[in-house]
Design a protein around this motif. Structure first.
Motif, short mmCIF file in Angstrom:
data_model
loop_
_atom_site.label_atom_id
_atom_site.label_comp_id
_atom_site.label_asym_id
_atom_site.label_seq_id
_atom_site.Cartn_x
_atom_site.Cartn_y
_atom_site.Cartn_z
N GLU A 124 32.44 21.51 1.11
CA GLU A 124 31.40 22.10 0.98
C GLU A 124 30.60 22.64 2.13
O GLU A 124 30.48 21.38 2.87
N ILE A 125 30.03 23.68 2.39
CA ILE A 125 28.99 23.77 3.72
C ILE A 125 27.68 23.88 3.04
O ILE A 125 27.44 24.93 2.29
N ILE A 126 26.52 23.15 3.33
CA ILE A 126 25.58 22.95 2.21
C ILE A 126 24.24 22.60 3.18
O ILE A 126 24.43 22.00 4.64
N PRO A 127 23.39 22.92 2.79
CA PRO A 127 21.92 22.25 3.46
C PRO A 127 22.01 20.92 3.33
O PRO A 127 22.52 20.42 2.16
N PRO A 128 21.74 19.85 4.33
CA PRO A 128 21.87 18.58 3.90
C PRO A 128 20.85 17.86 3.05
O PRO A 128 19.57 18.39 3.04
N GLY A 141 16.99 23.87 8.52
CA GLY A 141 17.70 25.09 8.67
C GLY A 141 19.30 24.60 9.08
O GLY A 141 20.25 25.52 9.12
N ASP A 142 19.28 23.51 9.76
CA ASP A 142 20.81 22.90 10.01
C ASP A 142 21.60 22.76 8.83
O ASP A 142 21.26 22.52 7.84
N LEU A 143 23.03 23.26 8.87
CA LEU A 143 23.93 22.86 7.81
C LEU A 143 24.92 21.82 8.07
O LEU A 143 24.99 21.35 9.24
N VAL A 144 25.24 21.32 7.01
CA VAL A 144 26.31 20.28 7.06
C VAL A 144 27.53 20.41 6.42
O VAL A 144 27.41 21.28 5.34
N VAL A 145 28.57 19.86 6.73
CA VAL A 145 29.93 20.01 6.02
C VAL A 145 29.82 18.55 5.12
O VAL A 145 29.68 17.45 5.48
N ALA A 146 29.97 18.85 3.77
CA ALA A 146 30.01 17.75 3.00
C ALA A 146 31.61 17.65 2.34
O ALA A 146 32.13 18.44 1.74
N ARG A 147 32.23 16.62 2.93
CA ARG A 147 33.71 16.37 2.52
C ARG A 147 33.71 15.20 1.45
O ARG A 147 33.37 14.19 1.53
N LEU A 160 33.59 7.22 -5.78
CA LEU A 160 33.28 8.59 -4.79
C LEU A 160 32.92 8.36 -3.38
O LEU A 160 32.36 7.20 -2.84
N ASN A 161 33.35 9.03 -2.63
CA ASN A 161 33.28 8.89 -0.95
C ASN A 161 32.80 10.34 -0.34
O ASN A 161 33.86 10.99 -0.13
N ASP A 162 31.76 10.59 -0.07
CA ASP A 162 31.16 11.82 0.51
C ASP A 162 31.01 11.69 1.82
O ASP A 162 30.00 10.98 2.12
N SER A 163 31.40 12.47 2.89
CA SER A 163 31.04 12.12 4.06
C SER A 163 30.36 13.53 4.64
O SER A 163 30.99 14.45 4.30
N PHE A 164 29.35 13.29 5.35
CA PHE A 164 28.35 14.54 5.94
C PHE A 164 28.68 14.51 7.45
O PHE A 164 28.65 13.44 7.86
N TYR A 165 28.98 15.80 8.05
CA TYR A 165 28.87 16.08 9.40
C TYR A 165 28.16 17.30 9.63
O TYR A 165 28.14 18.19 8.85
N SER A 166 27.43 17.26 10.97
CA SER A 166 26.74 18.55 11.20
C SER A 166 27.80 19.63 11.28
O SER A 166 28.75 19.37 12.26
N TYR A 167 27.46 20.72 10.76
CA TYR A 167 28.38 21.86 10.78
C TYR A 167 28.52 22.26 12.36
O TYR A 167 29.84 22.55 12.74
#
Lengths: 266, 266
Positions: A124-128, A141-147, A160-167
């Motif tokens: 998903e691409i979401i606000p962090p 306003g920055d978005l993150v990719v939630a894998r 559960l294993n959720d990784s977040f990266y700056s989009y």
């Protein structure tokens, strides 16, 4: 209001009774007075032991079933769950072999015979989330990719294993594909120029959130270990924040450390 | 039996209702939608939000009070508890300064203004608990010294710290005195010829045992972090096993690691 009060009191004492059963037998299991595979007394025997109705006995047993400590096997009764502890060793991300022979041996004890792991990945691409934004040093306003990954063992949700990266950092890369990356997402991130050379692990215990209860199919009364990893590049840039949610009754986290000769420590 | 069944069903649904309130507000607090110091809606507003009696609202709020997430401040209402997270950094046992500037900063955030720590120490000589015997490599019939500490902050129990040593190893030493050892028990053990040069940390999340509920004065629904440390000498002899029991809502454990140049990792 008067009626609400009465109901509360009646409920509180029934609650106390089934908790007493759960507390007593949890202690016997955790201290290994009752060992994996042992049978618990029958519902009738437990009713007599605590002087409670069979309904209340079942409530108490349900707490332990939900916590993953016992398994119902009708009509034979309830049994202490065979150990299926999974060892999580964050340091293994970078060092495959444990430094300590004892750790090696403890981990071998976890013989995972004939169990089938599987996983489900979504992106998903979401606000962090607030804590992720803080760890990754993101701005409003920055978005993150939630894998997000759910890992299953024999079709039972395991963690559960959720990784977040700056989009901004990873857009256009394969990390956005909701499929497994055989060489690992850390390597994929390194290939983009963001190799991680150090990390901070944070570990907490809490009750699961509704979303986690749902994804892990947890019963009530089953706490989780929350393991948050922030990974940094050689330039001290935080490039990854991973949140692992581990079912408490099924996981042990392991770390090893040694005092180096000069007084410095790993 | 019929009556027991009815009672179980009635209880289960009231339980579900107050758990729903607890789950919803726990999520708001953990995700920081509600921040430390924020006031929760009134009991009446919550009753309307979930369509439940005031007694059930109070049951739900009690779960969150017990978990240490909110504090009652009558007559003003319930407030999200100000953060009083204590950071536990096992690696600090041997390295006082964190290697990572971020960790330094996170730990500084924990400004413990005007809080008074105290502790209570007791010493027992007992047959070892099963897991301790295994970690210390003890045989049937061996005894251990259990040096138990309860740490308090402002007179509130904060965590338990029980260290176990082979009685044969330390008999006659000051480690048996139920008083503080200013230079630390690790140094006292080193002075006896058993300096620890490496350790394994195991971390688990579970509900507390009755004895722990009692010593930590916990309400129900408050999971604990169990941190077990086994310390080894240069000859690979395990000489200490410490079991720390940390109230989940009040502690975060922190570890740091870095990838060394040759691919080895600390």
């Amino acid at each position: 209001m008067g009626r609400g009060r009465e109901r509360l009191v009646g409920m509180a004492s029934a609650r106390a009774m089934y908790h007493q059963l759960a507390d007593t037998y949890r202690a016997k299991i955790v201290t290994e007075e009752l060992k994996p595979g042992d049978r618990l007394p029958t519902e009738q025997e437990l009713g007599e032991e605590f002087n409670i109705t069979r309904g209340t006995v079942r409530d108490g047993l349900k707490v332990l079933v939900n916590e993953g400590l016992i398994v119902p096997a009708r009509p034979r009764g309830y049994f202490v769950r065979p150990h299926e502890l999974s060892y999580v060793r964050p340091q293994a991300e970078w060092r495959k072999q444990p430094a300590s022979p004892e750790m090696d041996r403890w981990m071998e004890d976890q013989t995972v015979l004939g169990r089938t792991p599987s996983q489900h990945i979504s992106v998903e691409i979401i606000p962090p989330p607030a804590k992720v934004a803080e760890r990754l040093g993101l701005n409003e306003g920055d978005l993150v990719v939630a894998r997000r990954r759910i890992r299953y063992i024999d079709d039972e949700p395991f963690n559960l294993n959720d990784s977040f990266y700056s989009y901004d950092l990873i857009k256009g890369s394969e990390i956005l594909n909701p499929t497994d990356i055989p060489r690992g997402t850390n390597q994929a991130l390194a290939d983009l120029g963001y190799e991680q050379v150090r990390a901070i692990d944070e570990v907490e215990a809490r009750m699961p959130l509704p979303d986690e209860v749902n994804r892990l199919q947890l019963g009530p009364g089953n706490p989780v270990l929350v393991h948050r990893v922030t990974g940094f590049t050689i330039d001290d840039k935080p490039v990854r924040c991973t949140v692992n949610v581990l079912i408490g009754s099924k996981h042990v986290m392991l770390f090893e450390r040694s005092k180096a000769v000069g007084g410095s420590v790993s």
